[in-house]
Design an enzyme around this catalytic site. Structure first.
Site, short mmCIF file in Angstrom:
data_model
loop_
_atom_site.label_atom_id
_atom_site.label_comp_id
_atom_site.label_asym_id
_atom_site.label_seq_id
_atom_site.Cartn_x
_atom_site.Cartn_y
_atom_site.Cartn_z
N CYS A 1 -38.10 -38.90 -2.88
CA CYS A 1 -38.29 -37.31 -3.33
C CYS A 1 -37.06 -37.37 -4.44
O CYS A 1 -37.32 -38.13 -5.58
CB CYS A 1 -37.90 -36.24 -2.26
SG CYS A 1 -38.64 -34.91 -2.79
N HIS B 1 -42.64 -37.59 0.76
CA HIS B 1 -41.69 -37.73 1.83
C HIS B 1 -42.25 -38.78 2.85
O HIS B 1 -42.98 -38.33 3.97
CB HIS B 1 -41.21 -36.37 2.58
CG HIS B 1 -40.30 -35.78 1.91
ND1 HIS B 1 -38.99 -35.99 1.79
CD2 HIS B 1 -40.64 -34.67 0.86
CE1 HIS B 1 -38.33 -34.89 1.08
NE2 HIS B 1 -39.32 -34.38 0.31
N GLU C 1 -41.00 -39.85 5.46
CA GLU C 1 -40.58 -39.58 6.77
C GLU C 1 -41.20 -38.31 7.31
O GLU C 1 -40.98 -37.76 8.58
CB GLU C 1 -39.08 -39.20 6.72
CG GLU C 1 -38.55 -38.01 6.20
CD GLU C 1 -38.35 -38.05 4.58
OE1 GLU C 1 -39.19 -38.90 4.06
OE2 GLU C 1 -37.87 -37.07 4.08
#
Lengths: 251, 202
Positions: free
Chosen positions: B79, B184, B186
């Site tokens: 990001c 992202h 994650e």
């Protein structure tokens, strides 16, 4: 292009997920971690946790549950309920929340949205609104839908956007728990007014309700609780149905 | 061990949890010796470019990342951490990045139709531009979770994958051993984890 989102909402009370009809008559459902896993596996695009813990002493049960979910589930998590100060933002963000939803807290202190957006970014701040028709006008209610604040919902939504809210949750008290479809009239009025994403809440009873919502173009996401909790509708089936009907979904 | 660089920009809990769930050894750290000894480095980041660039510079961690990139250590920016890898950013002013990948960061505003909302927030599809080992466990059309208002520009040669949002938004970029992901991983469910797993195996 980005997909429309399907978001199950988990109302958490004293560490357990519950669901009320028209905000009353609470029923116990399941553990937040179990349900979060179940939803993640079935394709939920995001999860919303509302902390409806009755007492301050039990708030720790909520943050424990949230931390556990954030350790195991890797999709965006939004937290609401009991968010009144920047410290509350801090508390839930540290447990792994990605976005924080404010409702009564913003009514008590309208500067909260702006302060939080400056500190954590617009994308982190969600303004959640409980709205009910009063004398033909959309009115903001507080305290879980019990108290008429007298605030005009359209003005409140626009102010929220201007203060830096990154998303709006529009929860229609008129259709909540009734399962007769989303409140398209209310959603249309608000989505025409703002350019940030609008999440529709309250009234979903069947998959056709979501298709109608997205076809009407008045929401970016649909949020529901009981139809998913009680397995009346599976998220996987819903997303397949919407995708087959030309609504782009993450499958 | 993968070092997740902690320079005070963003919540690293999800990132470390996601790596742990894959059984990958990782540590959130700002300790230079620990970062130097790591097999791989992740540079995260959420917030404003100028603030993050200053923190990286003042802490000396930016220089360390550049030095380690030169030794061939695999580095992944996520990001804002991905945006930091570029030469410059025009996010509210002009700011220097780490210069590990050619190109600059500019606003989506003015480049995309007014009907498209900013930030670009939500699940969007990956389109592959080049073959790469990072794609070992994912396929074209897999969805990732994006949240950003600025995007990388003038980096076609270094773009491995892009997402369509009015313009082709570089989603995964690479220069040698240095990778960047605009979304992202994650927060992108099983497919996002698959990308992190592939990075850990590079």
């Amino acid at each position: 292009m980005i997909t429309k989102r399907i978001i199950p909402c988990l109302d958490v009370r004293n560490g357990r997920v519950v669901k009320g009809v028209n905000f009353e008559g609470i029923q116990d459902v399941a553990s937040p971690v179990e349900l979060a896993h179940f939803y993640n596996d079935s394709g939920a695009d995001e999860l919303v946790f509302y902390d409806i813990t009755a007492s301050y002493e039990n708030r720790g049960l909520f943050t424990d549950a949230l931390t556990q979910v954030a350790k195991e589930i890797f999709i965006p998590l939004t937290v609401g309920g009991g968010i009144n100060t920047l410290d509350d933002f801090d508390r839930v963000l540290k447990c792994g929340a990605d976005k924080v939803s404010v409702n009564s807290g913003a009514i008590k202190d309208p500067s909260l949205i702006e302060k939080a957006a400056k500190k954590y970014g617009d994308q982190c701040v969600v303004l959640s609104m409980d709205i009910k028709r009063v004398d033909g006008k959309f009115r903001i209610f507080s305290k879980g839908g019990r108290i008429d604040t007298g605030i005009d919902a359209l003005e409140w939504a626009k102010n929220g956007e201007n203060s830096g809210a990154g998303e709006l949750v529009v929860n229609s008290i008129d259709t909540d728990g009734v399962k007769q479809g989303f409140d398209l009239e209310m959603l249309q009025a608000i989505s025409e007014l703002v350019s940030i994403p609008v999440i529709a809440s309250g009234g979903a009873g069947k998959k056709e309700d979501f298709l109608e919502l997205f076809k009407a173009g008045c929401a970016d996401a649909g949020l529901a609780a009981s139809i998913f909790h009680f397995k009346e509708l599976s998220i996987a089936d819903l997303k397949k149905y919407l995708n087959d009907n030309n609504i782009e979904m993450r499958i | 061990m993968i070092a997740i660089i902690d320079y005070g920009c963003g919540n690293l809990f999800s990132l470390s949890s996601s790596l742990e769930s894959l059984g990958i050894d990782c540590k959130i750290t700002s300790d230079k010796a620990e970062i130097e000894n790591a097999d791989k480095i992740i540079l995260p980041g959420v917030g404003a470019f100028a603030d993050a660039a200053k923190k990286l510079k003042d802490s000396g961690l930016g220089q360390l990342v550049c030095d380690l990139a030169a030794t061939g250590k695999p580095i992944l920016g996520i990001c804002l951490g991905m945006q930091m890898l570029f030469e410059k950013s025009f996010e509210y002013g002009a700011h220097m990045g780490l210069g590990l990948i050619k190109g600059y960061v500019g606003p989506l505003e003015g480049q995309i139709s007014k009907e498209l909302k900013i930030p670009h927030m939500g699940w969007n599809k990956l389109n592959f531009a080049k073959a790469d080992p990072i794609f070992k466990y994912v396929e074209p059309g897999d969805y990732m979770y994006f949240v950003h208002s600025f995007y990388a520009r003038n980096c076609v040669e270094n773009t491995l994958a892009f997402a369509e949002y009015g313009v082709a938004v570089p989603a995964i970029v690479k220069n040698g051993n240095v990778y960047g992901m605009q979304f992202h991983p994650e927060k992108s469910g099983a497919k996002g984890l698959a990308l992190l797993k592939a990075f850990s195996e590079i």
